[in-house]
Design an enzyme around this catalytic site. Structure first.
Site, PDB file in Angstrom:
ATOM      1  CG  ASP A  12      -1.799   1.157   1.360  1.00  0.00           C
ATOM      2  OD1 ASP A  12      -2.424   1.532   0.346  1.00  0.00           O
ATOM      3  OD2 ASP A  12      -1.882   1.741   2.461  1.00  0.00           O
ATOM      4  CG  ASP A  14      -1.901   7.559   0.315  1.00  0.00           C
ATOM      5  OD1 ASP A  14      -1.137   8.524   0.244  1.00  0.00           O
ATOM      6  OD2 ASP A  14      -2.590   7.155  -0.648  1.00  0.00           O
TER       7      ASP A  14
END
Length: 227
Positions: A12, A14
């Protein structure tokens, strides 16, 4: 907890590799405040991991904002273009990603963000992006039909490696509950580095919970260790 060897890794972006969640909070708070509304952690915790359109819809509904999804997203984008060029990598992010790349481990980015958002956030981190075999950006990707907690983004991203790995041969790195759920639904192991405000009981599905990427030991999952 027993760990199984993996061959491929999905990250991922953020809140995991990029210290951007604090900036998203500032963006949403700024836009909501224009309409006399308060963007709270309680609301934020419910939208972590969702695609941009889904976040907009949920915020507008929860706070009864008198604007359309398109207006909300446009106003957020205007704030983002000021804030995001300053964003920094999270502790341990560069070391881990560079290490896996140099050891020949296939890695990819699987983010719910749009291409436009990633371009703004990563404009000062272009060398970092070169470590990834490919970038899957859910909000802009027509093959990613649903956001997390749906497994689509991880399954799509994994399918884009040469010699497509089985889901169980992939390890996911996440920071959000919806991301953990998505990885589990994809039948992948998942290491989570959560916001400390997330209750531990919401992370019980995770294979491993860490306070920082700096604490990750690659050997646990059969990956090459640090020299």
């Amino acid at each position: 907890m027993s760990f199984k060897p993996v061959t491929h890794v999905l990250f991922d972006l953020d809140g995991l590799l990029l210290d951007s969640e604090v900036l998203y909070t500032e963006t949403f708070s700024t836009v909501c405040a224009k309409y006399g509304k308060n963007f709270t952690w309680e609301l934020k915790s419910k939208i972590l991991g969702f695609q941009g359109q889904e976040c907009a819809d949920k915020i507008i509904t929860a706070l009864d904002l008198p604007i359309t999804r398109e207006t909300f997203m446009a106003e957020c984008q205007a704030v983002n273009e000021v804030l995001f060029p300053k964003v920094q990598l999270m502790p341990g992010a560069h070391k881990l990603v560079e290490h896996l790349y140099k050891k020949g481990v296939p890695i990819a980015l699987a983010t719910s963000s749009s291409k436009e958002s990633v371009d703004v956030k990563m404009q000062n981190h272009q060398d970092f992006l070169k470590y990834f075999h490919h970038l899957t950006m859910g909000t802009s990707d027509p093959e990613v039909t649903k956001g997390k907690p749906d497994p689509a983004i991880f399954l799509v991203s994994a399918s884009r490696f040469p010699n497509t790995p089985k889901p169980e041969d992939c390890l996911v790195f996440e920071d959000a509950v919806n991301g953990v759920k998505a990885a589990c639904a994809a039948n992948m192991q998942v290491v989570v580095v959560p916001d400390p405000r997330i209750p531990p009981e919401e992370l019980t599905q995770a294979t491993l919970v860490l306070k920082s990427l700096e604490d990750f030991e690659p050997e646990l999952f059969g990956l090459p260790g640090y020299d």
